[in-house]
Design a protein around this motif. Structure first.
Motif, PDB file in Angstrom:
ATOM      1  N   ILE A   1       0.722  -1.070   0.338  1.00 51.83           N
ATOM      2  CA  ILE A   1       0.012   0.474   0.208  1.00 51.83           C
ATOM      3  C   ILE A   1       0.990   0.977   0.018  1.00 51.83           C
ATOM      4  N   ALA A   2       1.989   1.282   0.918  1.00 54.31           N
ATOM      5  CA  ALA A   2       2.432   2.297   0.989  1.00 54.31           C
ATOM      6  C   ALA A   2       3.258   2.941  -0.359  1.00 54.31           C
ATOM      7  N   ASN A   3       4.381   1.808  -1.019  1.00 49.42           N
ATOM      8  CA  ASN A   3       4.881   2.688  -2.184  1.00 49.42           C
ATOM      9  C   ASN A   3       3.572   2.177  -3.390  1.00 49.42           C
ATOM     10  N   GLY A   4       1.961   1.477  -3.293  1.00 48.60           N
ATOM     11  CA  GLY A   4       1.079   1.766  -4.820  1.00 48.60           C
ATOM     12  C   GLY A   4       0.974   3.475  -4.174  1.00 48.60           C
ATOM     13  N   LEU A   5       0.710   3.860  -2.817  1.00 47.94           N
ATOM     14  CA  LEU A   5       0.093   5.450  -2.907  1.00 47.94           C
ATOM     15  C   LEU A   5       1.129   6.200  -3.385  1.00 47.94           C
ATOM     16  N   ASN A   6       2.503   5.381  -3.031  1.00 48.19           N
ATOM     17  CA  ASN A   6       3.612   6.735  -3.577  1.00 48.19           C
ATOM     18  C   ASN A   6       3.695   6.961  -4.930  1.00 48.19           C
ATOM     19  N   THR A   7       3.454   4.946  -5.661  1.00 49.12           N
ATOM     20  CA  THR A   7       3.038   5.628  -7.500  1.00 49.12           C
ATOM     21  C   THR A   7       2.401   6.077  -7.844  1.00 49.12           C
ATOM     22  N   ALA A   8       0.708   6.300  -6.873  1.00 51.88           N
ATOM     23  CA  ALA A   8       0.066   7.067  -7.883  1.00 51.88           C
ATOM     24  C   ALA A   8      -0.109   8.473  -7.251  1.00 51.88           C
ATOM     25  N   ALA A   9       1.016   9.162  -6.276  1.00 51.95           N
ATOM     26  CA  ALA A   9       0.871  10.141  -5.895  1.00 51.95           C
ATOM     27  C   ALA A   9       2.322  11.180  -7.784  1.00 51.95           C
ATOM     28  N   LEU A  10       3.071  10.268  -7.438  1.00 51.94           N
ATOM     29  CA  LEU A  10       4.288  10.744  -8.639  1.00 51.94           C
ATOM     30  C   LEU A  10       3.875  10.395 -10.068  1.00 51.94           C
ATOM     31  N   SER A  11       2.508   9.767 -10.109  1.00 47.05           N
ATOM     32  CA  SER A  11       1.865   9.797 -11.378  1.00 47.05           C
ATOM     33  C   SER A  11       1.063  10.696 -11.792  1.00 47.05           C
ATOM     34  N   GLY A  12       0.890  11.628 -10.282  1.00 49.07           N
ATOM     35  CA  GLY A  12      -0.308  12.394 -10.395  1.00 49.07           C
ATOM     36  C   GLY A  12      -1.682  12.462  -9.649  1.00 49.07           C
ATOM     37  N   PHE A  13      -1.822  11.342  -9.367  1.00 49.47           N
ATOM     38  CA  PHE A  13      -3.477  11.368  -8.787  1.00 49.47           C
ATOM     39  C   PHE A  13      -3.607  11.277  -7.335  1.00 49.47           C
TER      40      PHE A  13
ATOM     41  N   ILE B   1       2.364  15.616  -6.613  1.00 50.87           N
ATOM     42  CA  ILE B   1       0.715  16.539  -6.440  1.00 50.87           C
ATOM     43  C   ILE B   1       0.846  17.344  -5.248  1.00 50.87           C
ATOM     44  N   TYR B   2       0.379  18.005  -5.164  1.00 46.08           N
ATOM     45  CA  TYR B   2       0.025  18.845  -2.908  1.00 46.08           C
ATOM     46  C   TYR B   2      -1.840  18.166  -2.893  1.00 46.08           C
ATOM     47  N   ASN B   3      -1.362  17.592  -1.680  1.00 44.96           N
ATOM     48  CA  ASN B   3      -2.290  16.813  -1.251  1.00 44.96           C
ATOM     49  C   ASN B   3      -2.253  16.937  -0.522  1.00 44.96           C
ATOM     50  N   ASN B   4      -2.936  16.967   1.375  1.00 38.24           N
ATOM     51  CA  ASN B   4      -3.314  16.799   2.329  1.00 38.24           C
ATOM     52  C   ASN B   4      -2.277  17.083   3.486  1.00 38.24           C
TER      53      ASN B   4
ATOM     54  N   GLY C   1      -1.609   8.951   6.489  1.00 42.38           N
ATOM     55  CA  GLY C   1      -0.279  10.194   6.386  1.00 42.38           C
ATOM     56  C   GLY C   1      -0.127  10.242   5.102  1.00 42.38           C
ATOM     57  N   HIS C   2      -0.607   9.325   4.229  1.00 42.48           N
ATOM     58  CA  HIS C   2      -0.062   9.533   2.357  1.00 42.48           C
ATOM     59  C   HIS C   2      -0.698  10.380   1.636  1.00 42.48           C
ATOM     60  N   ALA C   3       0.247  11.647   1.022  1.00 42.46           N
ATOM     61  CA  ALA C   3       0.019  12.175   0.315  1.00 42.46           C
ATOM     62  C   ALA C   3      -1.844  11.740  -0.338  1.00 42.46           C
ATOM     63  N   THR C   4      -1.690  10.686  -1.304  1.00 42.48           N
ATOM     64  CA  THR C   4      -2.487  10.440  -2.336  1.00 42.48           C
ATOM     65  C   THR C   4      -3.112   9.783  -0.915  1.00 42.48           C
ATOM     66  N   SER C   5      -4.810   9.809  -0.885  1.00 41.28           N
ATOM     67  CA  SER C   5      -6.028   9.483  -0.520  1.00 41.28           C
ATOM     68  C   SER C   5      -6.252   7.709  -0.751  1.00 41.28           C
ATOM     69  N   LEU C   6      -6.916   7.063  -0.234  1.00 39.69           N
ATOM     70  CA  LEU C   6      -6.607   5.629  -0.316  1.00 39.69           C
ATOM     71  C   LEU C   6      -8.561   5.540  -0.329  1.00 39.69           C
ATOM     72  N   TYR C   7      -9.155   4.763  -0.981  1.00 41.25           N
ATOM     73  CA  TYR C   7     -11.006   5.049  -0.811  1.00 41.25           C
ATOM     74  C   TYR C   7     -11.185   3.985  -0.861  1.00 41.25           C
ATOM     75  N   PRO C   8     -11.341   2.266  -0.529  1.00 39.22           N
ATOM     76  CA  PRO C   8     -11.325   1.348   0.021  1.00 39.22           C
ATOM     77  C   PRO C   8     -12.881   0.835  -0.644  1.00 39.22           C
ATOM     78  N   ILE C   9     -12.984   0.265  -2.061  1.00 40.62           N
ATOM     79  CA  ILE C   9     -14.033  -0.894  -2.602  1.00 40.62           C
ATOM     80  C   ILE C   9     -13.912  -2.334  -1.352  1.00 40.62           C
ATOM     81  N   GLY C  10     -15.361  -1.981  -1.655  1.00 42.25           N
ATOM     82  CA  GLY C  10     -15.482  -3.321  -0.263  1.00 42.25           C
ATOM     83  C   GLY C  10     -16.538  -4.564  -1.323  1.00 42.25           C
ATOM     84  N   ALA C  11     -15.566  -5.982  -1.305  1.00 43.06           N
ATOM     85  CA  ALA C  11     -15.890  -6.768  -2.270  1.00 43.06           C
ATOM     86  C   ALA C  11     -17.781  -7.047  -1.982  1.00 43.06           C
ATOM     87  N   LEU C  12     -18.120  -7.024  -3.365  1.00 46.06           N
ATOM     88  CA  LEU C  12     -20.292  -6.882  -3.163  1.00 46.06           C
ATOM     89  C   LEU C  12     -20.780  -8.045  -2.141  1.00 46.06           C
ATOM     90  N   THR C  13     -19.874  -9.537  -2.694  1.00 47.99           N
ATOM     91  CA  THR C  13     -20.012 -11.207  -2.079  1.00 47.99           C
ATOM     92  C   THR C  13     -19.189 -11.491  -1.780  1.00 47.99           C
TER      93      THR C  13
END
Length: 418
Positions: A76-88, A408-411, A116-128
């Motif tokens: 999750i940490a590296n994924g959010l950092n990747t997202a931030a540097l990719s503009g998300f 990005i600039y966020n949070n 605490g990350h610059a990119t905010s994470l919003y979980p999608i819950g499983a439907l089933t």
């Protein structure tokens, strides 16, 4: 942090500043001043970059990380950092970990890991439960914990009654049901789009009908139940037309398309490279053009990277055995600018926030500062050096792209590429 952004071109159709060159002063995460030649003050970092453009923060409606359970693919940490540097500035995380995120506790875990990350994470819950398509998961409890929608990633709900009940149930709390479209009986053992390319390569084909029939069924259910439905990563012209007609009827349906379906076709498969094995499969040129038309006329609401890291052990296999999926955060913006106008790209990378009930951002004095910083004119060839993810399964390696995110600039945090 306090920041003064100098000489930035605002790209935001919803803003009166759209197209203007300006300075932006940010104090304690709030836009305090916008104007020409704002003078630096003590305690403010000054940011000035080549051909700097700025827009409200981008949102990706479908990303997968590995954690929990598959941290070798992505954390999750590296994924959010990747997202931030990719503009998300925000991403919606699919329930693809182990265990599957199908309880309130799972959503709390994901939110805590992302804190605490610059990119905010919003979980999608499983439907089933377990994304097995049999029993509806704890939808209301998950939404209270922070889930923004409910769906089983890349898995269709074969039982129409389960989807019907879910659509009825979520209306009590304004939930969104994500309904992936695939008739698995029609798909059979297919691995690529059924057509001349699959025949030439000797690979089993998946008829476009497998997606279109399921979309038609899902839309009939939505018309019967009401509620809100999101159809992710549509990939055929007939799918787009069905959604266009449903919207004209007044149904509350939205849809997304993946970047790779807008840019690539099944001709990329001629080398049997498993980086191009995705679901839905890459389609022929006529379908790609229909998708672009759907983006331009507003039928398609969101463009997603559909970022899906796969480890090398599950990708470097015979084509039939390899897992579906490509990473896409790093290449999304640059790939889109090769075929769409800049303002359309920004619109489709930000529209999902409203559709998923996420607080938007405007570039105006007094607003929360949530920006993407980018240069839309840089041209380059995408290589492994551009990949920030732990997994390297990118369908865009070797592709000529246009435009790069600076960060990005966020949070209250500034994240920039070094």
């Amino acid at each position: 942090m306090n920041l003064l952004i100098k000489n930035a071109v605002v790209t935001d159709k919803s803003s009166a500043l759209n197209g203007t060159l300006t300075d932006i002063k940010i104090e304690n995460g709030i836009i305090k001043q916008i104007g020409k030649e704002i003078k630096p003050e003590p305690g403010f970092e000054v940011l000035e970059l080549e051909n700097l453009h700025i827009s409200q923060g981008w949102f990706d409606s479908s990303v997968s990380f590995g954690e929990p359970g598959f941290e070798d693919r992505e954390t999750i940490a590296n994924g959010l950092n990747t997202a931030a540097l990719s503009g998300f500035t925000a991403v919606a995380l699919q329930p693809t970990g182990s265990p599957i995120a199908d309880t309130q506790a799972d959503i709390h875990f994901l939110k805590a890991k992302a804190a605490g990350h610059a990119t905010s994470l919003y979980p999608i819950g499983a439907l089933t439960k377990g994304s097995e398509g049999k029993d509806i998961a704890e939808l209301f409890d998950m939404q209270n914990a922070g889930a923004v929608a409910f769906g089983d990633y890349n898995k269709p709900i074969a039982d129409a009654n389960i989807l019907k009940i879910a659509l009825q149930y979520v209306q009590d709390f304004n939930g969104v049901v994500i309904a992936y479209a695939l008739d698995e009986k029609i798909k059979g053992k297919g691995v690529v789009h059924e057509g001349p390319v699959s025949t030439k390569l000797g690979l089993k084909g998946i008829p476009a009908l497998a997606e279109e029939l399921q979309i038609a069924r899902n839309l009939f259910l939505l018309e019967y139940t009401g509620g809100k439905m999101h159809l992710p990563t549509v990939s055929t012209g007939k799918s787009v037309q069905l959604i266009r007609e449903a919207k004209a009827k007044g149904l509350n349906v939205t849809c997304s398309v993946a970047v790779h379906h807008l840019v690539l076709t099944d001709e990329a498969l001629t080398g049997f490279d498993t980086r191009y094995k995705v679901t839905p499969p890459l389609r022929p040129e006529a379908e790609r053009q229909a998708l672009i038309e759907g983006v331009m006329d507003g039928t398609i609401d969101i463009i997603t990277s559909d970022h899906n890291p796969i480890d090398i052990e599950n990708k470097k296999l015979e084509f039939d055995l390899a897992k579906d999926g490509t990473i896409g955060l790093e290449s999304a913006f640059g790939a889109l600018l090769t075929l769409l106008p800049l303002e359309t790209v920004i619109e489709k990378l930000t529209a999902g926030k409203v559709l998923f009930g996420i607080e938007g951002s405007t570039i105006a004095e007094g607003s929360k500062a949530s920006f993407t910083l980018f240069n839309p004119d840089t041209e380059y060839t995408f290589t492994k050096a551009d990949i920030l993810s732990k997994s390297k399964n990118s369908a865009f390696l070797g592709q000529k792209l246009k435009g790069k995110a600076y960060g990005i600039y966020n949070n209250g945090k500034l994240i920039l590429k070094k």
